[in-house]
Design a protein around this motif. Structure first.
Motif, short mmCIF file in Angstrom:
data_model
loop_
_atom_site.label_atom_id
_atom_site.label_comp_id
_atom_site.label_asym_id
_atom_site.label_seq_id
_atom_site.Cartn_x
_atom_site.Cartn_y
_atom_site.Cartn_z
N THR A 142 -30.96 -39.26 -6.87
CA THR A 142 -32.02 -38.93 -6.19
C THR A 142 -31.48 -37.73 -5.29
N PHE A 143 -32.47 -37.14 -4.26
CA PHE A 143 -31.93 -35.97 -3.73
C PHE A 143 -32.73 -36.02 -2.16
N THR A 144 -32.34 -35.09 -1.36
CA THR A 144 -32.96 -34.99 -0.01
C THR A 144 -33.29 -33.52 0.19
N ASN A 145 -34.37 -33.24 0.95
CA ASN A 145 -34.77 -31.86 1.21
C ASN A 145 -34.08 -31.53 2.75
N PRO A 146 -33.83 -30.56 3.12
CA PRO A 146 -34.11 -29.16 2.31
C PRO A 146 -33.33 -28.79 1.27
N LEU A 147 -33.74 -28.01 0.42
CA LEU A 147 -32.78 -27.21 -0.67
C LEU A 147 -32.22 -25.76 -0.17
N SER A 148 -32.79 -25.38 0.79
CA SER A 148 -32.03 -24.46 1.48
C SER A 148 -32.39 -24.10 2.95
N LEU A 149 -31.35 -24.08 3.84
CA LEU A 149 -31.95 -24.01 5.36
C LEU A 149 -32.49 -22.65 5.68
N MET A 185 -29.87 -15.46 -5.82
CA MET A 185 -30.17 -16.68 -6.62
C MET A 185 -29.32 -17.75 -6.45
N ARG A 186 -29.83 -18.99 -6.45
CA ARG A 186 -28.95 -20.28 -6.64
C ARG A 186 -29.15 -20.79 -7.94
N LYS A 187 -28.22 -21.51 -8.47
CA LYS A 187 -28.18 -22.18 -9.70
C LYS A 187 -27.48 -23.60 -9.56
N SER A 188 -28.12 -24.64 -10.21
CA SER A 188 -27.45 -25.79 -10.03
C SER A 188 -28.15 -26.59 -11.35
N ARG A 189 -27.32 -27.73 -11.90
CA ARG A 189 -27.87 -28.62 -12.98
C ARG A 189 -28.58 -29.58 -12.32
N THR A 190 -28.43 -29.86 -11.04
CA THR A 190 -29.53 -30.98 -10.54
C THR A 190 -30.52 -30.06 -9.27
N LEU A 191 -31.63 -30.77 -9.05
CA LEU A 191 -32.24 -30.13 -8.10
C LEU A 191 -31.70 -30.37 -6.58
N GLY A 192 -31.02 -31.62 -6.40
CA GLY A 192 -30.30 -31.79 -5.13
C GLY A 192 -29.01 -30.74 -5.19
N GLY A 193 -28.44 -30.37 -6.03
CA GLY A 193 -27.28 -29.44 -6.16
C GLY A 193 -27.60 -28.05 -5.55
N LEU A 194 -28.87 -27.68 -5.52
CA LEU A 194 -29.25 -26.44 -5.00
C LEU A 194 -29.00 -26.14 -3.12
N ALA A 195 -28.96 -27.55 -2.91
CA ALA A 195 -28.60 -27.33 -1.39
C ALA A 195 -27.28 -26.71 -0.91
N THR A 196 -26.38 -26.91 -1.82
CA THR A 196 -24.91 -26.61 -1.60
C THR A 196 -24.56 -25.24 -2.58
N SER A 198 -37.50 -36.32 -13.52
CA SER A 198 -37.05 -37.08 -14.66
C SER A 198 -36.35 -36.13 -15.69
N GLY A 199 -35.36 -36.79 -16.21
CA GLY A 199 -34.57 -35.95 -17.21
C GLY A 199 -33.38 -35.53 -16.75
N GLU A 200 -33.20 -35.47 -15.29
CA GLU A 200 -31.87 -34.88 -14.79
C GLU A 200 -30.95 -35.52 -15.27
N PRO A 201 -29.57 -34.96 -15.45
CA PRO A 201 -28.30 -35.90 -15.72
C PRO A 201 -27.95 -36.68 -14.57
#
Length: 341
Positions: free
Chosen positions: A25-32, A59-70, A336-339
């Motif tokens: 799972t993830f939570t918003n926001p992806l960027s403050l 640009m930000r890069k992450s394997r997961t959507l939630g990982g973009l936040a950090t 769907s399909g995220e590691p």
């Protein structure tokens, strides 16, 4: 097998899927600090670019959507040209065919320093390879061939019927969306045409504004989702156009919905949701919207708008159903399909 062993096996079979679900799972926001977000999933990674309001494109890069936040904001290009030296807004990167095959073309808005809104224009970079993070080289100023004395903002790309078009917005007393034909990703083949104007009351809060036109295509249908009303108001929102055939340069080829399709949700403390983009889940089965919004009705139109994402669905008539914007901190299933590990 003993009773204890059977009980243990039963607990594992019941709890394991729940643990996996909670982890994915993830939570918003992806960027403050993420106005005007553009997000794509490509070759196993999510890539996110937003307005910086300075002389850099990041640009930000992450394997997961939630990982973009950090994920760190990596500088991928510094603006140095006098006619586009700073105040970088609304970056979008599109994988298009160029003279050397497919390349990323990164469109953005920038103007002369110190900031003067009248100098804001659309520019484009070209990648040297297939990495969305570059490196990039400056390619062109995307000026209108006959009407280049007014500012243009919020670039995006439409590919339709084998042709390429630039979308954007300009000022002519109000603020309409425009469409301009392209002969290649950086060259206009004609002047701009008005795509949509603010005709309904919900498009005119704080100013008559249509901007941020974004393309959504599915099952042979083409839609353009755009932002309406002034970005400084809590009533900034999304409207939609549907292509009904004919020449895309003709405003009559597009039908506007009389009601907005995504707007403020006071119960969830979401105000001014707009300037969106679209992306697919890693397995290609889900459609997602990325957008910026505020958490206060008085927050305005600045760098502190946050980047948010959520899944959307489709109505029986083939139109998108974006639902309502979710609250910050709400835990959502990851695409769907995220590691999972």
């Amino acid at each position: 097998m003993s009773v204890a062993a059977l009980l243990a096996a039963s607990l594992v079979s019941v709890t394991s899927p729940q643990v996996a679900s909670a982890a994915n799972t993830f939570t918003n926001p992806l960027s403050l600090h993420g106005p005007d977000p553009w997000l794509k999933y490509f070759n196993g990674f999510y890539y996110l670019a937003t307005t910086t309001w300075n002389q850099t494109i990041t640009m930000r890069k992450s394997r997961t959507l939630g990982g973009l936040a950090t994920a760190p904001d990596t500088v991928i290009f510094r603006l140095t040209r006098p006619n586009g030296a700073g105040t970088m807004w609304a970056p979008e990167f599109h994988l298009l065919n160029g003279p050397n095959g497919q390349r990323w073309y990164l469109y953005y808005v920038a103007g002369r320093e110190p900031f003067n809104l009248n100098t804001q224009r659309i520019h484009v970079l070209e990648s040297t390879g297939l990495d969305p993070m570059g490196p990039y080289n400056f390619k062109a100023d995307m000026l209108d061939p006959t009407q280049n004395n007014t500012w243009e903002l919020d670039p995006s790309i439409l590919q339709l019927n084998g042709r390429l078009y630039l979308l954007g917005t300009f000022f002519n007393g109000s603020q309409p969306n425009f469409i301009r034909p392209l002969s290649n990703p950086w060259t206009a083949s004609g002047t701009r045409h008005i795509l949509s104007t603010a005709t309904f009351g919900w498009e005119r809060v704080g100013g008559a504004v249509n901007e941020g036109a974004e393309v959504l295509q599915r099952n042979g249908q083409t839609f353009i989702v755009f932002s309406a009303s002034h970005c400084s108001t809590p009533d900034y929102k999304l409207g939609i156009l549907r292509y009904n055939g004919g020449d895309p340069l003709n405003q009559s080829s597009w039908v506007k919905s009389p009601t907005p399709v995504f707007q403020r949700n006071d119960a969830n403390r979401v105000f001014g949701p707009g300037h969106n983009g679209f992306f697919k889940s890693p397995d290609g089965t889900e459609d997602w919207i990325v957008y910026h919004a505020n958490s206060s009705p008085t927050q305005g139109c600045d760098i502190n708008r946050t980047t948010r994402a959520q899944k959307f669905t489709w109505n029986a008539d083939g139109t998108p159903n974006f639902g309502t914007p979710v609250a910050l901190g709400a835990r959502l299933p990851s695409p769907s399909g995220e590691p999972t590990g």
